[in-house]
Design a protein around this motif. Structure first.
Motif, PDB file in Angstrom:
ATOM      1  N   UNK A 151      11.529   8.808  -2.799  1.00  0.00           N
ATOM      2  CA  UNK A 151      10.721   8.015  -1.869  1.00  0.00           C
ATOM      3  C   UNK A 151      11.624   7.238  -0.908  1.00  0.00           C
ATOM      4  N   UNK A 152      11.069   6.892   0.250  1.00  0.00           N
ATOM      5  CA  UNK A 152      11.778   6.018   1.184  1.00  0.00           C
ATOM      6  C   UNK A 152      10.849   4.839   1.479  1.00  0.00           C
ATOM      7  N   UNK A 153      11.385   3.838   2.162  1.00  0.00           N
ATOM      8  CA  UNK A 153      10.555   2.658   2.457  1.00  0.00           C
ATOM      9  C   UNK A 153       9.382   3.015   3.366  1.00  0.00           C
ATOM     10  N   UNK A 154       9.513   4.112   4.116  1.00  0.00           N
ATOM     11  CA  UNK A 154       8.421   4.536   5.005  1.00  0.00           C
ATOM     12  C   UNK A 154       7.188   4.979   4.212  1.00  0.00           C
ATOM     13  N   UNK A 155       7.350   5.266   2.930  1.00  0.00           N
ATOM     14  CA  UNK A 155       6.196   5.654   2.098  1.00  0.00           C
ATOM     15  C   UNK A 155       5.347   4.444   1.687  1.00  0.00           C
ATOM     16  N   UNK A 156       5.841   3.238   2.000  1.00  0.00           N
ATOM     17  CA  UNK A 156       5.143   2.009   1.595  1.00  0.00           C
ATOM     18  C   UNK A 156       4.779   1.190   2.824  1.00  0.00           C
ATOM     19  N   UNK A 157       3.718   0.386   2.694  1.00  0.00           N
ATOM     20  CA  UNK A 157       3.368  -0.522   3.791  1.00  0.00           C
ATOM     21  C   UNK A 157       3.044  -1.898   3.228  1.00  0.00           C
ATOM     22  N   UNK A 158       3.649  -2.930   3.811  1.00  0.00           N
ATOM     23  CA  UNK A 158       3.351  -4.317   3.429  1.00  0.00           C
ATOM     24  C   UNK A 158       2.153  -4.761   4.261  1.00  0.00           C
ATOM     25  N   UNK A 177       0.844  -1.201   0.000  1.00  0.00           N
ATOM     26  CA  UNK A 177       0.000   0.000   0.000  1.00  0.00           C
ATOM     27  C   UNK A 177       0.879   1.251   0.000  1.00  0.00           C
ATOM     28  N   UNK A 178       0.294   2.357  -0.468  1.00  0.00           N
ATOM     29  CA  UNK A 178       0.952   3.657  -0.324  1.00  0.00           C
ATOM     30  C   UNK A 178       0.661   4.147   1.095  1.00  0.00           C
ATOM     31  N   UNK A 179       1.715   4.295   1.902  1.00  0.00           N
ATOM     32  CA  UNK A 179       1.522   4.730   3.294  1.00  0.00           C
ATOM     33  C   UNK A 179       1.472   6.254   3.374  1.00  0.00           C
ATOM     34  N   UNK A 180       2.289   6.914   2.564  1.00  0.00           N
ATOM     35  CA  UNK A 180       2.330   8.383   2.577  1.00  0.00           C
ATOM     36  C   UNK A 180       2.980   8.851   1.280  1.00  0.00           C
ATOM     37  N   UNK A 230       1.962  -5.338  -7.559  1.00  0.00           N
ATOM     38  CA  UNK A 230       2.178  -4.931  -6.166  1.00  0.00           C
ATOM     39  C   UNK A 230       1.333  -5.768  -5.202  1.00  0.00           C
ATOM     40  N   UNK A 231       0.916  -6.959  -5.604  1.00  0.00           N
ATOM     41  CA  UNK A 231       0.155  -7.858  -4.718  1.00  0.00           C
ATOM     42  C   UNK A 231       0.398  -9.283  -5.203  1.00  0.00           C
ATOM     43  N   UNK A 236      -3.119   4.703   1.599  1.00  0.00           N
ATOM     44  CA  UNK A 236      -3.862   3.663   2.314  1.00  0.00           C
ATOM     45  C   UNK A 236      -4.403   2.576   1.406  1.00  0.00           C
ATOM     46  N   UNK A 237      -4.163   2.705   0.091  1.00  0.00           N
ATOM     47  CA  UNK A 237      -4.665   1.684  -0.832  1.00  0.00           C
ATOM     48  C   UNK A 237      -3.521   0.972  -1.544  1.00  0.00           C
ATOM     49  N   UNK A 238      -3.859  -0.199  -2.083  1.00  0.00           N
ATOM     50  CA  UNK A 238      -2.847  -0.986  -2.785  1.00  0.00           C
ATOM     51  C   UNK A 238      -2.377  -0.239  -4.042  1.00  0.00           C
ATOM     52  N   UNK A 239      -1.078  -0.359  -4.340  1.00  0.00           N
ATOM     53  CA  UNK A 239      -0.529   0.226  -5.566  1.00  0.00           C
ATOM     54  C   UNK A 239      -0.926  -0.652  -6.748  1.00  0.00           C
ATOM     55  N   UNK A 240      -0.645  -0.195  -7.953  1.00  0.00           N
ATOM     56  CA  UNK A 240      -0.906  -1.026  -9.133  1.00  0.00           C
ATOM     57  C   UNK A 240       0.175  -0.810 -10.174  1.00  0.00           C
TER      58      UNK A 240
END
Ligand code: NDP
Length: 335
Positions: free
Chosen positions: A20-27, A11-14, A101-102, A70-74
């Motif tokens: 970008x950094x890894x903090x921008x993404x959420x598994x 997901x896109x976290x921020x 991304x899933x 907050x949603x899955x990337x594509x």
């Protein structure tokens, strides 16, 4: 095969500022979707990480909608059909689609293109024989109007698009093909493996000086993946009636303060044509592209590399690494 009840997705976290950094993404562990009528359940095998995804991380108007926080990337992916509610698709089919991304995706059959792993490895459908390869082909031939005998300059030349663009120029009879890339290893790859006539590392000195030295008689075509100082250098090296395919400007994707060409005025006296393009408008070249580039790949006259990262949990790292130049050839993530 027993399907798991949950699987992982990114997901896109921020939204990032700059790189970008890894903090921008959420598994995220999410339920495996149930395919509806006319849909397929696909287990993804490989997904693409592409520069344009950086633009989708911004909350900005573009030719493609922003990712939502907050949603899955594509993005592009190839996977195996594990359940089918659509005529014409069976379990075991391999399809190209846009729900990357899933690990598992419910995909509309209308958005799934069957691919044949017997003709080419599945990864190739996201790279040399897929969107980036076709971008190179259409950009050079359709957009820049390449002609036999042209001197061609390709920036970002060791990447997914660039490695194909330079070789299509060589194989179609360019007088000279010059590439730029960001490391000595990439420069050696271009000259020693791909048959570029000359290449330089743009980090070694001013691009304009290095391009002038590599193409002493000027350039006729510029395939621009980078923008900024590369485009500026090309403007200075262009011969009269030169043509540029403006494919991307990655040197400006991670900065809030883009650098533009200072020598645009040269376009007047040199009667240059500078054309931006999006590959989605060039579907008409697909048949010719698949035949010609597919043939060159099959007989070994066009070579390519991929940089493959394993595991969806490493997809953000692969994406960030690609933006920083860690990849040679197409950047992919196997799932
Ligand atoms: P690449 O495989 O080329 O990966 C990106 C590369 O960009 C990196 O490996 C890095 O290589 C280079 N790069 C990063 N920062 C800079 C910088 N500041 N200056 C110069 N180079 C930099 O990606 P693709 O082949 O997938 O995409 C290439 C270009 O094509 C991008 O601009 C992309 O947006 C564009 N594109 C456009 C399409 C269209 O329809 N118009 C379709 C597909 C792609 P290095 O080590 O050399 O710096």
């Amino acid at each position: 095969m027993t399907l798991p009840s949950t699987a992982r997705e990114i997901h896109l976290a921020s939204r990032p500022t700059g790189y970008p950094t890894e903090a921008n993404f959420e598994l995220v562990e999410a339920p495996v979707p149930t395919p509806g009528d006319g849909q397929l359940l696909v287990r993804n095998l490989v997904m693409s990480v592409d520069p344009y995804m950086r633009g989708r991380m911004n909350d900005a108007e573009s030719y493609i909608a922003p990712f939502r926080v907050g949603e899955v990337l594509e993005g592009g992916a190839v996977g195996e059909v594990v359940a089918s509610n659509a005529a014409g698709f069976a379990v075991g089919d391999v399809v190209l689609h846009f729900a990357g991304w899933r690990e598992y995706a419910a995909v509309d059959a209308a958005g799934a293109v069957p691919v044949d792993p017997g003709v080419a490895p599945v990864n190739a459908y996201l790279g040399v024989l897929g969107m980036p390869g076709m971008t190179a082909y259409a950009g050079l031939l359709d957009v820049a109007g390449f002609r036999e005998g042209d001197v061609v300059f390709v920036s970002g030349a060791a990447g997914a698009v660039g490695q194909v663009a330079g070789q299509v120029a060589r194989l179609r009879g360019a007088k000279r093909v010059v590439g730029s890339a960001g490391s000595a290893e990439k420069v050696a790859y271009l000259v020693d493996e791909l048959g570029f006539d000359a290449a330089f590392n743009y980090k070694d000195g001013p691009v304009a000086d290095q391009l002038a030295a590599a193409a002493p008689d000027g350039i006729d075509v510029y395939f621009d993946n980078v923008g900024g100082d590369h485009l500026d250098a090309a403007l200075r090296s262009f011969n009269a009636h030169g043509r540029a395919a403006l494919c991307g400007s990655i040197s400006n994707y991670n900065t809030p303060d883009p650098v533009g060409p200072r020598h645009l005025g040269l376009a007047v006296g040199k009667r240059l044509t500078l054309r931006g393009f999006l590959i989605g408008d060039h579907e008409h070249v697909r048949g010719e592209f698949t035949r010609e580039v597919g043939g060159w790949v099959a007989d070994g006259s066009l070579r390519y590399r991929e940089t493959v990262t394993e595991g969806i949990e490493h997809a953000p790292e692969a994406f960030i690494g690609m933006l920083r130049g860690d990849n040679i050839g197409k950047a992919l993530v196997t799932l």
